[in-house]
Write an enzyme that holds these catalytic residues in place. Structure first.
Site, mmCIF file in Angstrom:
data_model
loop_
_atom_site.group_PDB
_atom_site.id
_atom_site.type_symbol
_atom_site.label_atom_id
_atom_site.label_comp_id
_atom_site.label_asym_id
_atom_site.label_seq_id
_atom_site.Cartn_x
_atom_site.Cartn_y
_atom_site.Cartn_z
ATOM 1 N N GLY A 199 0.841 -1.195 0.000
ATOM 2 C CA GLY A 199 0.000 0.000 0.000
ATOM 3 C C GLY A 199 0.871 1.238 0.000
ATOM 4 O O GLY A 199 2.068 1.160 0.303
ATOM 5 N N CYS A 251 5.283 -6.227 1.697
ATOM 6 C CA CYS A 251 5.677 -4.813 1.668
ATOM 7 C C CYS A 251 4.983 -4.044 2.797
ATOM 8 O O CYS A 251 5.239 -4.321 3.962
ATOM 9 C CB CYS A 251 5.401 -4.229 0.285
ATOM 10 N N TYR A 252 4.074 -3.128 2.496
ATOM 11 C CA TYR A 252 3.378 -2.419 3.579
ATOM 12 C C TYR A 252 2.713 -3.414 4.526
ATOM 13 O O TYR A 252 2.689 -3.204 5.736
ATOM 14 C CB TYR A 252 2.327 -1.458 3.001
ATOM 15 N N HIS A 287 7.853 -7.949 -3.621
ATOM 16 C CA HIS A 287 6.526 -8.305 -4.150
ATOM 17 C C HIS A 287 6.567 -9.643 -4.902
ATOM 18 O O HIS A 287 6.969 -9.675 -6.055
ATOM 19 C CB HIS A 287 6.027 -7.205 -5.098
ATOM 20 N N GLU A 293 4.108 -11.216 -6.090
ATOM 21 C CA GLU A 293 3.005 -11.333 -7.044
ATOM 22 C C GLU A 293 3.352 -10.826 -8.444
ATOM 23 O O GLU A 293 2.653 -11.148 -9.398
ATOM 24 C CB GLU A 293 1.757 -10.598 -6.514
ATOM 25 N N SER A 311 -24.796 -10.444 -25.753
ATOM 26 C CA SER A 311 -24.221 -9.327 -26.505
ATOM 27 C C SER A 311 -23.297 -9.817 -27.608
ATOM 28 O O SER A 311 -22.819 -9.045 -28.415
ATOM 29 C CB SER A 311 -23.423 -8.441 -25.560
ATOM 30 N N ASP A 339 -18.467 -12.680 -21.854
ATOM 31 C CA ASP A 339 -19.082 -12.755 -20.522
ATOM 32 C C ASP A 339 -20.539 -13.206 -20.591
ATOM 33 O O ASP A 339 -20.948 -14.140 -19.891
ATOM 34 C CB ASP A 339 -19.002 -11.401 -19.797
ATOM 35 N N LYS A 356 -11.343 -12.268 -15.525
ATOM 36 C CA LYS A 356 -11.598 -12.503 -16.952
ATOM 37 C C LYS A 356 -10.973 -13.815 -17.451
ATOM 38 O O LYS A 356 -11.597 -14.569 -18.189
ATOM 39 C CB LYS A 356 -11.034 -11.325 -17.761
#
Ligand code: XMP
Length: 527
Positions: free
Chosen positions: A69, A96-97, A183, A185, A237, A241, A383
Site C-alpha cells: 500500500g 511490503c506495507y 513483491h 506477485e 451481446s 461474458d 476474466k
C-alpha cells in the site's frame, strides 16, 4: 429489487471451500496477488484492510495475505488491520506495507528508509523455511518501498536479505506469520508464484480444490436451488461474458432460460449468425433475436455528436430489451455477466475495499429498475477464469477470445453520420483488419483491433481516375486492463496487406491510416 450483492448467486448458500483472503491496503497489485493465489487452485478474495476479526472468522479463511500500500505505518492514521487477526492462529503473510503493518502490530520498529528502493534487486536466502521451498539461495526480486523493518526482535527469524534491506523476508519463531519486503506477485520476482504457492499450500495447508469444473458443479446447484421452477432471462451481446453466463445457465436450468439478443444494426460481421448458431441451434435455448436495426438507424439519423449517439443507443436498447422481456411470461430473474473486478471496483461487496468508482462510460447495459432479481454467477471470477469456464462449457474458441466490443457498437467507430451505407463500408473494412491479424497469428497478441470510418474525404487516384473518397483508420492496441493501452507495433507487412485489401476491395475508401496513439492521452475508441 435486490441489490447486486444480495442478488449474487454465490451469496445465499455459501458452499464450503478453501479460501485465502487478501487484506487490501490500497495496493496496485492486490488483484494480482489474488490471481496468483487462484493459479494455485485456491479461491482468493480481496477484502478491506480493516475487516473485523469477527467477519474474518465467519469467512473461515485458511490464510491471510496483507497487501502492499502507499502509506507509511508510522504516520498518524496509517491503515492497520484488526490486531485480533494475529491471534486467530491462521497463517499470515505480509507483503511490503503488509509486512510493515504486521511487524508494527506485533511491536517491531519500522524505520523510514533513507532512500526508496525500487525495481529489481538480488535477494540472498539465509535461512531455509517452507516459504522458500524449491527456491535457490539467490533470487531476483522486485522491490518498491521507502520504509523497512531493520531489527526484528528475538521472536523473529530473518529468512532473506538484499544489499539495502537486511530483513527482506522474516518469519515468526512460534506463530505462522511471515513477511516479505518484496513483491512475490509481480512477474519480475523470479519464482514469486512458487513463494505464494508455498504459502497457500505448505503453510496454510490448502489442497487446491478451486477448479473450473467444480465451480460449474457448485454454481449449477446454486442456480437450480435459487431459481426453482421460475424463468431466467439473459441478455446476450455476442461477447464472452454474457455467452458464458448463458451457457452456464443453460446447463443449470435448460428450458427455463430465455436469451434476448438485440440486433441494433451496429454489430460486427457475422455476430448475429454466430449467436444464433450457438444459442439457438447448438444449445437450443429459447432465443429471441430482436431485429431492431431500422429503429436504431432511424433514431440515429443525422446525429454526429458522440455523446448524443451513446445516449440514443442506450435509451433505445433499454426500450427494446424491456419490451421483449415483457413478452416472455413468468420471467423472474435477469442473468448478468458481472465480473470480480467490477465488484471490487464498485465496492458493491460490503467486504470489499473502500469504494473506488470506476470511471467508465458503460453504455449498452441495463438499469436496475427493470424489476428482475439479478443472477450474477461470474461475480467471483477474473476474466481469464471466465475464459477457462467458457472452455469447460464448450463455447467455441472464437467466441471465447473475441476482442471486446463496446455497447454502442459500430456507431462510435463510424465518425460523423451513422448510415446503413457507411456501416456497410466500415463492416467490410473491419472484417479485413481482423482477417489479416488472424492470418498473421497476431489476433490474440493484441487485445483489441478494429477499423474506424472517418468523416473526411481525401483525394486519390485509381487507374486513370481521380477519386474523392473516405478514409479508414486502423486501431490495434495492447493492454492489460483497458484503462491504459499502447498502440500495437504491428509488422509493416501486416499493415500493408490490410491497407492494400481495404483500398482494393472496399468501395468508397481510397486511403488507410494507422493510429499510433496510446491511452492516455487518447482513448481506445475514437468516440
Ligand atoms: P476507451 O475508448 O474508453 O475504451 O479507451 C476502453 C474499453 O471500453 C470499451 N468501451 C465500452 N464498452 N460500453 C461498453 O460496454 C461502452 O459504452 C464503451 N465505450 C468503450 C472499449 O471498446 C474498450 O475496450
Amino acid at each position: 429489487m435486490a441489490s447486486p450483492s444480495e442478488g449474487s448467486v454465490s451469496s445465499p448458500v455459501e458452499a464450503p471451500r478453501e479460501r485465502v483472503l487478501v487484506l487490501d491496503f490500497g495496493s496496485q497489485t492486490a488483484q494480482l496477488i489474488a490471481r496468483r493465489v487462484r493459479e494455485q487452485n485456491v479461491f482468493c478474495q480481496i477484502v478491506r484492510h480493516d475487516l473485523p476479526v469477527a467477519r474474518i472468522r465467519e469467512l473461515a479463511p485458511k490464510g491471510l495475505i496483507l497487501s502492499g500500500g502507499p502509506a507509511s505505518v508510522y504516520e498518524a492514521g496509517a491503515p492497520a488491520p484488526d490486531p485480533g487477526i494475529f491471534e486467530l492462529g491462521i497463517p499470515v503473510l505480509g507483503i511490503c506495507y503488509g509486512m510493515q503493518a504486521t511487524c508494527k502490530a506485533l511491536g517491531i520498529e519500522v524505520s523510514p528508509g533513507t532512500h526508496r528502493e525500487f525495481g529489481r534487486t538480488q535477494c540472498h536466502v539465509k535461512h531455509r523455511s517452507p516459504l522458500f521451498d524449491g527456491v535457490g539461495e539467490e533470487l531476483t526480486v522486485w522491490m518498491s518501498h521507502g520504509d523497512q523493518v531493520r531489527r526484528p526482535t528475538e521472536h523473529w527469524r530473518i529468512l532473506a536479505e538484499t544489499a539495502d534491506c537486511p530483513a527482506a523476508a522474516v518469519e515468526h519463531q512460534s506463530r505462522p506469520i511471515f513477511g516479505l519486503q518484496f513483491h512475490p506477485e509481480v512477474t519480475h520476482t523470479a519464482l514469486g508464484g512458487q513463494l505464494l504457492g508455498n504459502f497457500v499450500r505448505k503453510i496454510c495447508g490448502c489442497q487446491g480444490t478451486w477448479k473450473m469444473s467444480s465451480f460449474i458443479d457448485q454454481q449449477v446447484a446454486l442456480i437450480r436451488e435459487r431459481v426453482g421452477h421460475r424463468r431466467v432471462i439473459c441478455g446476450l451481446s455476442g461477447g464472452v461474458d454474457s455467452s458464458v453466463v448463458a451457457a452456464l445457465l443453460f446447463k443449470a436450468i435448460g428450458p427455463q432460460l430465455s436469451c434476448i439478443f438485440v440486433d441494433n444494426g451496429l454489430l460486427r460481421e457475422n455476430e448475429v449468425e454466430s449467436v444464433r448458431q450457438r444459442f439457438g441451434e447448438h444449445f437450443r435455448t429459447d432465443l429471441h433475436v430482436v431485429d431492431a436495426s431500422e429503429l436504431f438507424l432511424r433514431e440515429l439519423a443525422g446525429v454526429v455528436e458522440p455523446q448524443a449517439k451513446r445516449k440514443i443507443i442506450g435509451r433505445v436498447f433499454i426500450d427494446v430489451f424491456r419490451q421483449e422481456a415483457r413478452s416472455i411470461p413468468d420471467a423472474h430473474f435477469l442473468a448478468q455477466g458481472t465480473l470480480y473486478p467490477d465488484v471490487i471496483e464498485s465496492g458493491a461487496n460490503t467486504d470489499g475495499p473502500a469504494a473506488t468508482i470506476k470511471h467508465h462510460h458503460n453504455v449498452g447495459g441495463l438499469p436496475k429498475e427493470l424489476g428482475f432479481e439479478l443472477i450474477e454467477p461470474l461475480r467471483d471470477l477474473f476474466k481469464d477464469e471466465v475464459r477457462a469456464l467458457g472452455h469447460e462449457l464448450e463455447l467455441p474458441e472464437e467466441m471465447i477470445w473475441r476482442h471486446p466490443f463496446p455497447g454502442p457498437g459500430l456507431a462510435v467507430r463510424c465518425l460523423g453520420e451513422v448510415r446503413a451505407d457507411r456501416l456497410r463500408v466500415l463492416r467490410q473494412a473491419d472484417t479485413i483488419v481482423i482477417e489479416e491479424l488472424r492470418k498473421a497469428g497476431l489476433y490474440r497478441q493484441v487485445q483489441q483491433a478494429f477499423a474506424v470510418l472517418l468523416p473526411v474525404q481525401s483525394v486519390g487516384v485509381m487507374g486513370d481516375f481521380r477519386t474523392y473518397d473516405e478514409v479508414v483508420a486502423v486501431r490495434a492496441v495492447t493492454t492489460e486492463d483497458f484503462m491504459t493501452a499502447d498502440w500495437a507495433h504491428l509488422p509493416h507487412t501486416v499493415l500493408q496487406s490490410i491497407s492494400t485489401r481495404i483500398t482494393n476491395s472496399v468501395r468508397g475508401v481510397n486511403r488507410v491510416v494507422y493510429d499510433i496513439s496510446s491511452k492516455p492521452p487518447s482513448t481506445i475508441e475514437w468516440e
